[in-house]
Every structure is written in structure tokens, then in C-alpha cells.
Design a protein around this motif. Structure first.
Motif, PDB file in Angstrom:
ATOM      1  N   ILE A 288      -0.835   0.678   9.356  1.00  0.00           N
ATOM      2  CA  ILE A 288       0.179   1.059   8.364  1.00  0.00           C
ATOM      3  C   ILE A 288      -0.369   0.849   6.953  1.00  0.00           C
ATOM      4  CG2 ILE A 288       2.479   0.577   7.468  1.00  0.00           C
ATOM      5  CD1 ILE A 288       3.155  -0.422  10.294  1.00  0.00           C
ATOM      6  N   GLY A 289      -0.998  -0.298   6.733  1.00  0.00           N
ATOM      7  CA  GLY A 289      -1.585  -0.557   5.427  1.00  0.00           C
ATOM      8  C   GLY A 289      -2.770   0.341   5.130  1.00  0.00           C
ATOM      9  N   ALA A 290      -3.541   0.644   6.153  1.00  0.00           N
ATOM     10  CA  ALA A 290      -4.727   1.471   5.975  1.00  0.00           C
ATOM     11  C   ALA A 290      -4.371   2.919   5.652  1.00  0.00           C
ATOM     12  CB  ALA A 290      -5.598   1.415   7.230  1.00  0.00           C
ATOM     13  N   ILE A 291      -3.169   3.331   5.950  1.00  0.00           N
ATOM     14  CA  ILE A 291      -2.747   4.685   5.600  1.00  0.00           C
ATOM     15  C   ILE A 291      -2.343   4.764   4.128  1.00  0.00           C
ATOM     16  CG2 ILE A 291      -0.959   6.429   5.967  1.00  0.00           C
ATOM     17  CD1 ILE A 291      -0.915   5.618   8.879  1.00  0.00           C
ATOM     18  N   GLY A 292      -1.567   3.796   3.654  1.00  0.00           N
ATOM     19  CA  GLY A 292      -1.023   3.878   2.304  1.00  0.00           C
ATOM     20  C   GLY A 292      -1.942   3.401   1.200  1.00  0.00           C
TER      21      GLY A 292
ATOM     22  N   GLY B 254       0.809  -1.208   0.000  1.00  0.00           N
ATOM     23  CA  GLY B 254       0.000   0.000   0.000  1.00  0.00           C
ATOM     24  C   GLY B 254       0.847   1.264   0.000  1.00  0.00           C
ATOM     25  N   GLN B 255       1.879   1.281   0.824  1.00  0.00           N
ATOM     26  CA  GLN B 255       2.750   2.458   0.879  1.00  0.00           C
ATOM     27  C   GLN B 255       3.522   2.639  -0.432  1.00  0.00           C
ATOM     28  OE1 GLN B 255       2.855   4.809   3.147  1.00  0.00           O
ATOM     29  NE2 GLN B 255       1.459   3.805   4.552  1.00  0.00           N
ATOM     30  N   MET B 256       3.986   1.541  -1.018  1.00  0.00           N
ATOM     31  CA  MET B 256       4.730   1.648  -2.271  1.00  0.00           C
ATOM     32  C   MET B 256       3.816   2.030  -3.434  1.00  0.00           C
ATOM     33  SD  MET B 256       7.836   1.291  -1.476  1.00  0.00           S
ATOM     34  CE  MET B 256       7.373   2.132   0.024  1.00  0.00           C
ATOM     35  N   TRP B 257       2.549   1.583  -3.408  1.00  0.00           N
ATOM     36  CA  TRP B 257       1.594   1.992  -4.431  1.00  0.00           C
ATOM     37  C   TRP B 257       1.360   3.493  -4.339  1.00  0.00           C
ATOM     38  CZ3 TRP B 257      -3.941  -0.448  -5.100  1.00  0.00           C
ATOM     39  CH2 TRP B 257      -4.516   0.047  -6.259  1.00  0.00           C
TER      40      TRP B 257
END
Length: 130
Positions: free
Chosen positions: A111-115, A40-43
Motif C-alpha cells: 500500500i505504501g509502495a504504491i502511493g 504516501g497515499q495522502m502525499w
């Protein structure tokens, strides 16, 4: 049927990496929530890089804009997100046994829900030309 949470705990000593005085289980780093968080963050970082570099968008988040202004390189957000997310995931993988189980799941999901939503939102904006 997927693996249970206990399946990720098996063979801790056999598949561990030694980093300084810290012993981190490689299986914990492959946990689906960690993979989702990093993905998610890298996307989000990738859509930011593409939007700023090729489509003329400007970074919307204050921190992203400050990093971009300071470095002049739109890929700096990618590097920053990789380092910060990697560090947090590494810490959570290391602290899994010491942390409260509920807090560990909540922080990892957060963390995933942010990105991920930011990456989806930015990609949809670029596809729709908004």
C-alpha cells in the motif's frame, strides 16, 4: 532503537476500538507501515490536488482522471484515497492476527509502495516544471 513487532501487540484489549462486531487494536493502526502507507497515499493525493488546481496539470492515472471527470473537483481524489486507504488499513489492522505474517507485511508494504513513489514523482515533476 525502535519498538519490536511484539511491542505493537501488547495490551490488545486495553487499547481497542469497537466497530460493529469487530475489535480493532488502536496500536495496530499506529504501526509505522500503516503510517507510511497513509502518508504516501495522502502525499500523492495532495500533489495531485495542487498540480491540477494551481499548476494546470491533468491527472495521469486513468482512475484519478475518471474520478476528476465525474466530480469536477480535483480534491475528490484526496477523499477517495483517504477512504480506500483507511478501509484497507483498518481491515489489515483487524486481520493482523488471522493473516499469515508474511502476507500481512507484504500487503501493508505494498500500500505504501504504491502511493509514496507516485507522490515523490509528482512533486518532483512540479518542482522541475516538467
Amino acid at each position: 532503537m525502535g519498538a519490536s513487532h511484539d511491542d505493537w501487540d501488547c495490551h490488545r484489549r486495553d487499547r481497542a476500538l469497537l466497530l460493529g462486531a469487530s475489535l480493532v487494536d488502536v496500536a495496530h493502526l499506529r504501526h509505522p507501515l500503516f503510517l507510511l502507507a497513509v502518508f504516501g497515499q495522502m502525499w500523492d493525493a495532495a500533489q495531485n490536488l495542487i498540480g491540477v488546481t494551481f499548476l494546470g496539470y491533468s491527472p495521469k492515472l486513468v482512475i484519478t482522471n475518471l474520478v476528476y471527470q465525474a466530480t469536477g473537483f480535483s480534491g475528490s481524489t484526496f477523499v477517495l484515497k483517504l477512504l480506500v486507504t483507511g478501509g484497507i488499513v483498518w481491515y489489515l489492522a483487524d486481520a493482523k492476527d488471522e493473516m499469515n505474517h508474511t502476507w500481512w507485511w507484504l500487503m501493508t508494504f505494498f500500500i505504501g509502495a504504491i502511493g509514496l513513489p507516485m507522490g515523490v514523482r509528482g512533486s518532483l515533476r512540479m518542482m522541475l516544471g516538467v
